[in-house]
Design an enzyme around this catalytic site. Structure first.
Site, PDB file in Angstrom:
ATOM      1  N   ARG A  55     -28.227 -15.821 -12.062  1.00  0.00           N
ATOM      2  CA  ARG A  55     -29.094 -16.377 -10.781  1.00  0.00           C
ATOM      3  C   ARG A  55     -28.050 -16.444  -9.642  1.00  0.00           C
ATOM      4  O   ARG A  55     -28.430 -16.175  -8.605  1.00  0.00           O
ATOM      5  CB  ARG A  55     -29.187 -17.850 -11.291  1.00  0.00           C
ATOM      6  CG  ARG A  55     -30.571 -18.136 -11.871  1.00  0.00           C
ATOM      7  CD  ARG A  55     -30.582 -19.057 -12.788  1.00  0.00           C
ATOM      8  NE  ARG A  55     -29.665 -18.762 -14.010  1.00  0.00           N
ATOM      9  CZ  ARG A  55     -30.014 -17.933 -15.048  1.00  0.00           C
ATOM     10  NH1 ARG A  55     -31.208 -17.636 -15.291  1.00  0.00           N
ATOM     11  NH2 ARG A  55     -29.237 -17.542 -15.903  1.00  0.00           N
ATOM     12  N   THR A  56     -26.839 -16.869  -9.748  1.00  0.00           N
ATOM     13  CA  THR A  56     -26.181 -17.216  -8.636  1.00  0.00           C
ATOM     14  C   THR A  56     -25.628 -15.779  -7.907  1.00  0.00           C
ATOM     15  O   THR A  56     -25.735 -15.655  -6.579  1.00  0.00           O
ATOM     16  CB  THR A  56     -24.566 -18.077  -8.895  1.00  0.00           C
ATOM     17  OG1 THR A  56     -25.103 -19.017  -9.778  1.00  0.00           O
ATOM     18  CG2 THR A  56     -23.768 -18.132  -7.483  1.00  0.00           C
ATOM     19  N   LYS A  84      -6.260  -4.369 -13.215  1.00  0.00           N
ATOM     20  CA  LYS A  84      -4.894  -3.667 -13.048  1.00  0.00           C
ATOM     21  C   LYS A  84      -3.805  -4.925 -12.870  1.00  0.00           C
ATOM     22  O   LYS A  84      -2.788  -4.255 -12.523  1.00  0.00           O
ATOM     23  CB  LYS A  84      -4.875  -2.643 -12.060  1.00  0.00           C
ATOM     24  CG  LYS A  84      -5.988  -1.706 -12.074  1.00  0.00           C
ATOM     25  CD  LYS A  84      -6.001  -0.536 -11.074  1.00  0.00           C
ATOM     26  CE  LYS A  84      -7.269   0.201 -10.850  1.00  0.00           C
ATOM     27  NZ  LYS A  84      -7.379   0.395  -9.573  1.00  0.00           N
ATOM     28  N   ARG A 105     -17.043 -15.936  -8.021  1.00  0.00           N
ATOM     29  CA  ARG A 105     -17.172 -17.038  -9.296  1.00  0.00           C
ATOM     30  C   ARG A 105     -15.927 -16.443  -9.908  1.00  0.00           C
ATOM     31  O   ARG A 105     -15.418 -15.420 -10.160  1.00  0.00           O
ATOM     32  CB  ARG A 105     -18.324 -16.581 -10.072  1.00  0.00           C
ATOM     33  CG  ARG A 105     -18.324 -16.948 -11.447  1.00  0.00           C
ATOM     34  CD  ARG A 105     -19.609 -17.045 -12.142  1.00  0.00           C
ATOM     35  NE  ARG A 105     -20.517 -18.159 -11.484  1.00  0.00           N
ATOM     36  CZ  ARG A 105     -21.780 -18.122 -12.202  1.00  0.00           C
ATOM     37  NH1 ARG A 105     -22.077 -17.693 -13.139  1.00  0.00           N
ATOM     38  NH2 ARG A 105     -22.538 -18.977 -11.535  1.00  0.00           N
ATOM     39  N   HIS A 133     -19.495 -26.311  -9.137  1.00  0.00           N
ATOM     40  CA  HIS A 133     -20.491 -25.271  -8.553  1.00  0.00           C
ATOM     41  C   HIS A 133     -21.206 -26.088  -7.631  1.00  0.00           C
ATOM     42  O   HIS A 133     -22.508 -26.107  -7.635  1.00  0.00           O
ATOM     43  CB  HIS A 133     -21.329 -24.962  -9.701  1.00  0.00           C
ATOM     44  CG  HIS A 133     -22.190 -23.806  -9.952  1.00  0.00           C
ATOM     45  ND1 HIS A 133     -22.493 -23.145  -8.907  1.00  0.00           N
ATOM     46  CD2 HIS A 133     -22.852 -23.079 -10.899  1.00  0.00           C
ATOM     47  CE1 HIS A 133     -23.349 -22.135  -9.030  1.00  0.00           C
ATOM     48  NE2 HIS A 133     -23.505 -21.881 -10.313  1.00  0.00           N
TER      49      HIS A 133
HETATM   50  N1   CP Z   1     -27.198 -21.722 -12.744  1.00  0.00           N
HETATM   51  C1   CP Z   1     -26.250 -20.564 -12.745  1.00  0.00           C
HETATM   52  O1   CP Z   1     -25.175 -20.610 -12.210  1.00  0.00           O
HETATM   53  O2   CP Z   1     -26.694 -19.590 -13.406  1.00  0.00           O
HETATM   54  P1   CP Z   1     -25.836 -17.995 -13.525  1.00  0.00           P
HETATM   55  O3   CP Z   1     -24.547 -18.306 -14.556  1.00  0.00           O
HETATM   56  O4   CP Z   1     -26.674 -17.139 -14.057  1.00  0.00           O
HETATM   57  O5   CP Z   1     -25.450 -17.614 -12.171  1.00  0.00           O
END
Ligand code: CP
Length: 314
Positions: A55-56, A84, A105, A133
């Site tokens: 999703r993100t 590396k 991320r 998040h």
């Molecule tokens: N909600 C969320 O962060 O989903 P993903 O881990 O799929 O990005």
């Protein structure tokens, strides 16, 4: 409202007025998507994902494409020069030259914050370890605002892995800033919310918090039930995970006592914590919630890039 050039690492980086501004523009973007279809023409988003995501990453990509911009990046540290031994700070200094905005991320808490100290373009935290998040929180807020009308006077249950669940850390810190909010924190003893987050919320905001391991106690009282996955990847051993993985399982039967207009939310992915027989219930909004992620990320990036001056956003 000056959000241009800012980083988003923790939801507290933005005032409530700034958050509400992002939500307002996101709502217009949902209604009038075509009006914004070229505002990011010539802009490039870099997606630096050291941890898996559906999703993100893809909602950020979809958002930038819907704004008329372009996307580059990596979806796995193994396919980048991190494999590396390249440091986050070196990678982000290179991304500066390749892109106008970066979403990162990382499995290490604090990595996006470190990146922001080396970057001249906005860095957005797309989730750092078991920490924060913030863009999931913007997504959650847009969902609640769209479906409840206002974000105030709400009882919210956050349920599941409150220890490692970064979505609930960011959401609790942010919802607590709105008027007259109260919370049930529902988790097994071993997965309670970290004390530093609870103390931050209690000492800064006038909110009621009830901690319990009993979901049934909360379910009939709340306006929003926010379920979360037990975060297998954060456990030190599989045995502990197996003991806790089925702590809470929401079924059609279990939601019988809930309010008619309760929202059932989940940041996704789900594993076993919401049975598929709940999906058809009108209160189950988790797939709509994922859709809101596109519009709120469009609004966030357009605001950080300062490309809305010539658009009538109302
Ligand atoms: N909600 C969320 O962060 O989903 P993903 O881990 O799929 O990005």
């Amino acid at each position: 409202m000056n959000l241009v050039g800012r980083h988003l690492i923790d939801p507290s980086n933005f005032s409530l007025e700034e958050i509400d501004h992002i939500l307002t523009i996101a709502r217009d973007m949902e209604k009038n998507t075509r009006k914004y279809s070229e505002v990011c023409k010539g802009k490039i988003l870099a997606t630096c994902f050291y941890e898996p995501s559906t999703r993100t990453r893809l909602s950020f990509e979809s958002a930038m494409l819907r704004l008329g911009g372009s996307v580059l990046g990596f979806s796995d540290a193994a396919n980048s020069s991190a494999s590396k031994g390249e440091s986050v700070s070196d990678t982000v200094r290179v991304m500066d030259a390749y892109s106008d905005i970066v979403v990162m991320r990382h499995n290490r808490e604090g990595a996006p914050k470190l990146a922001s100290q080396y970057s001249s373009v906005p860095i957005i935290n797309g989730g750092d370890g078991g920490h924060q998040h913030p863009t999931q929180t913007l997504t959650d807020l847009l969902t609640i605002k769209n479906l409840k009308g206002e974000i105030k006077d709400l009882k919210v249950a956050l349920c599941g892995d409150l220890k490692y669940g970064r979505t609930v850390h960011s959401l609790l810190k942010t919802l607590a800033r709105y008027e007259n909010m109260s919370f049930y924190l529902v988790s097994p003893e071993a997965l309670k919310i970290p004390s530093y987050i609870k103390e931050y919320v209690v000492s800064n905001y006038n909110v009621e918090i009830i901690e319990t391991d009993n979901l049934d106690e909360a379910i009939s009282k709340v306006d929003v039930l926010y379920m979360t996955r037990i975060q297998r990847e954060r456990f030190f051993n599989e045995e502990d995970y197996v003991k806790l993985k089925d702590s809470y399982i929401l079924t059609k039967n279990k939601i019988q006592p809930a309010k008619e207009d309760m929202l059932i939310m989940h940041p996704l992915p789900r594993v076993n914590e919401i049975y598929c027989d709940v999906d058809d219930d009108k209160r189950a909004v988790y797939f709509y919630q994922a859709k809101c992620g596109v519009y709120v990320r469009m609004s966030l990036m357009a605001n950080l890039l300062g490309v809305l001056d010539d658009v009538d956003c109302k």
